[in-house]
Design an enzyme around this catalytic site. Sequence first.
Site, mmCIF file in Angstrom:
data_model
loop_
_atom_site.group_PDB
_atom_site.id
_atom_site.type_symbol
_atom_site.label_atom_id
_atom_site.label_comp_id
_atom_site.label_asym_id
_atom_site.label_seq_id
_atom_site.Cartn_x
_atom_site.Cartn_y
_atom_site.Cartn_z
ATOM 1 N N SER A 13 41.967 180.413 36.124
ATOM 2 C CA SER A 13 41.031 179.635 34.675
ATOM 3 C C SER A 13 40.394 178.839 35.853
ATOM 4 O O SER A 13 40.279 177.839 36.693
ATOM 5 C CB SER A 13 40.983 178.852 34.185
ATOM 6 O OG SER A 13 42.583 178.840 32.970
ATOM 7 N N HIS A 44 37.629 186.884 28.270
ATOM 8 C CA HIS A 44 37.046 187.597 29.736
ATOM 9 C C HIS A 44 37.885 188.714 29.854
ATOM 10 O O HIS A 44 39.211 188.996 29.860
ATOM 11 C CB HIS A 44 37.861 185.966 31.021
ATOM 12 C CG HIS A 44 38.966 185.632 30.515
ATOM 13 N ND1 HIS A 44 39.409 184.470 29.988
ATOM 14 C CD2 HIS A 44 40.397 186.227 30.176
ATOM 15 C CE1 HIS A 44 40.571 184.537 29.430
ATOM 16 N NE2 HIS A 44 41.546 185.587 30.025
ATOM 17 N N HIS A 66 47.239 185.438 28.687
ATOM 18 C CA HIS A 66 48.460 184.242 28.100
ATOM 19 C C HIS A 66 49.233 184.790 26.499
ATOM 20 O O HIS A 66 48.614 185.329 26.206
ATOM 21 C CB HIS A 66 47.969 183.055 28.026
ATOM 22 C CG HIS A 66 46.575 183.091 29.211
ATOM 23 N ND1 HIS A 66 45.229 183.422 29.243
ATOM 24 C CD2 HIS A 66 47.113 181.392 30.613
ATOM 25 C CE1 HIS A 66 45.271 182.437 30.534
ATOM 26 N NE2 HIS A 66 45.833 181.925 31.099
ATOM 27 N N TYR A 68 49.250 182.521 24.842
ATOM 28 C CA TYR A 68 49.103 182.407 23.492
ATOM 29 C C TYR A 68 47.421 182.872 22.644
ATOM 30 O O TYR A 68 47.213 182.486 21.878
ATOM 31 C CB TYR A 68 48.282 180.890 23.513
ATOM 32 C CG TYR A 68 46.751 180.457 24.915
ATOM 33 C CD1 TYR A 68 45.695 181.192 25.466
ATOM 34 C CD2 TYR A 68 47.323 180.737 26.118
ATOM 35 C CE1 TYR A 68 45.029 180.958 25.804
ATOM 36 C CE2 TYR A 68 46.446 180.066 27.142
ATOM 37 C CZ TYR A 68 44.855 180.789 26.742
ATOM 38 O OH TYR A 68 44.004 180.848 28.111
ATOM 39 N N GLU A 69 46.999 183.962 23.522
ATOM 40 C CA GLU A 69 46.337 184.857 23.512
ATOM 41 C C GLU A 69 46.904 186.038 22.597
ATOM 42 O O GLU A 69 46.589 186.422 21.718
ATOM 43 C CB GLU A 69 45.799 186.133 24.485
ATOM 44 C CG GLU A 69 44.732 184.623 25.328
ATOM 45 C CD GLU A 69 44.204 185.858 26.076
ATOM 46 O OE1 GLU A 69 43.480 186.177 26.588
ATOM 47 O OE2 GLU A 69 44.539 185.409 27.669
ATOM 48 N N ALA A 96 45.792 176.688 36.732
ATOM 49 C CA ALA A 96 45.417 174.993 36.527
ATOM 50 C C ALA A 96 45.960 174.222 35.619
ATOM 51 O O ALA A 96 46.778 175.454 34.784
ATOM 52 C CB ALA A 96 43.453 175.603 35.915
ATOM 53 N N MET A 194 50.087 176.503 31.197
ATOM 54 C CA MET A 194 50.652 177.948 30.213
ATOM 55 C C MET A 194 50.772 179.528 30.435
ATOM 56 O O MET A 194 50.403 180.309 29.954
ATOM 57 C CB MET A 194 49.296 177.578 28.723
ATOM 58 C CG MET A 194 49.040 176.403 28.231
ATOM 59 S SD MET A 194 47.415 176.426 26.784
ATOM 60 C CE MET A 194 47.682 174.688 26.823
ATOM 61 N N SER A 195 51.010 179.447 31.881
ATOM 62 C CA SER A 195 51.092 180.312 32.498
ATOM 63 C C SER A 195 52.383 180.507 33.890
ATOM 64 O O SER A 195 52.990 179.518 33.790
ATOM 65 C CB SER A 195 49.375 180.947 33.333
ATOM 66 O OG SER A 195 49.315 180.404 34.500
ATOM 67 N N ASN A 218 43.350 168.226 35.120
ATOM 68 C CA ASN A 218 43.105 166.757 34.382
ATOM 69 C C ASN A 218 44.336 166.489 34.285
ATOM 70 O O ASN A 218 45.486 166.863 34.369
ATOM 71 C CB ASN A 218 42.824 167.700 32.943
ATOM 72 C CG ASN A 218 44.110 168.192 32.227
ATOM 73 O OD1 ASN A 218 44.202 169.716 32.941
ATOM 74 N ND2 ASN A 218 44.307 168.180 31.769
ATOM 75 N N HIS A 230 38.500 171.485 27.317
ATOM 76 C CA HIS A 230 38.825 172.949 28.155
ATOM 77 C C HIS A 230 37.939 172.681 29.031
ATOM 78 O O HIS A 230 37.638 173.008 30.572
ATOM 79 C CB HIS A 230 38.498 174.135 27.192
ATOM 80 C CG HIS A 230 38.642 175.248 27.988
ATOM 81 N ND1 HIS A 230 39.716 175.802 28.630
ATOM 82 C CD2 HIS A 230 38.874 176.468 27.984
ATOM 83 C CE1 HIS A 230 39.128 176.624 29.498
ATOM 84 N NE2 HIS A 230 38.598 177.745 29.348
HETATM 85 N N1 HPA Z 1 48.071 171.297 29.585
HETATM 86 C C1 HPA Z 1 49.039 172.502 29.293
HETATM 87 N N2 HPA Z 1 48.145 173.498 30.355
HETATM 88 C C2 HPA Z 1 46.858 172.934 31.231
HETATM 89 C C3 HPA Z 1 46.762 171.520 31.124
HETATM 90 C C4 HPA Z 1 47.322 170.853 30.951
HETATM 91 O O1 HPA Z 1 46.851 169.611 30.257
HETATM 92 N N3 HPA Z 1 45.512 171.384 32.193
HETATM 93 C C5 HPA Z 1 44.943 172.983 31.871
HETATM 94 N N4 HPA Z 1 46.551 174.082 31.714
#
Ligand code: HPA
Length: 258
Positions: A13, A44, A66, A68-69, A96, A194-195, A218, A230
């Site tokens: 991402s 995307h 992913h 989750y999609e 990320a 998540m990947s 983050n 996000h």
């Molecule tokens: N949690 C899960 N997936 C993420 C996060 C998070 O804080 N930041 C970026 N991808």
Amino acid sequence: MANRPKVGVVLGSGLGAFADTLADRLETPYAEIQGWPQSTAAGHAGKLAAGRIGETEVIVLSGRSHLYEGYSAAQVTFGIRELARRGVNSLVLTNAAGGIDLKFNPGDLVLISDHINLLGVNPLTGPNDETLGPRFPDMSDAYSREYREIAKDAAAELGITLREGVYAAVPGPSYETPAEIRYLRTIGADLVGMSTVPETIVANHMGMKVLAISCVTNMAAGILPKKLTHAEVLETGERVKETLAKLLHAVVTRLPAQ
Ligand code: HPA
């Protein structure tokens, strides 16, 4: 005789800058590749870009799917199988991630040293294709120690701080609760995302060596007195993508022949 490395790179991402640095770039939208899982959700469009960095042949996947999609574990790893069909033997994954280790800061780049698969699925479930790899692949060096040393050397020379940590993969798409983050820290995770884990499993199954770099976009839930968004993930990715591209450039040219 040792094979020249042919390197696959997956950009997570907001981390797309590196694809633009390929020489002799030839781009193919995923939709034009035979068998590529079609997106059902709006999202995307991704593309594959083949080219060179110096002498090294590189194929970049910009955009991944992913769980989750709604994709299956087999579908989210289709791109890695495609890279193997195109001769890739070395894989660099980026993503990320939320920082769980309190020593991390948003914007940090972190080498993944190991993972914890909490996705509830494994992309190798089902009949095993013995022509690709073994039924029970070893995962004790899933993130190649040799490659991590190369990445650390490259980062040091460039003056880029590169940390190291264990990545826990969760299904999402909701971010974790503070209690889940305390649990993840207790079981040994430094990062959460998540990947990446399905891709790493499939790549190891086929005998590829894997390097994975997380961008801490983050701090994970409950660490700072603010909500996760996000937008923050994308903003931080935007801020570090040039540094990540520089590091990837240096790493890719240093990967040894296999
Ligand atoms: N949690 C899960 N997936 C993420 C996060 C998070 O804080 N930041 C970026 N991808």
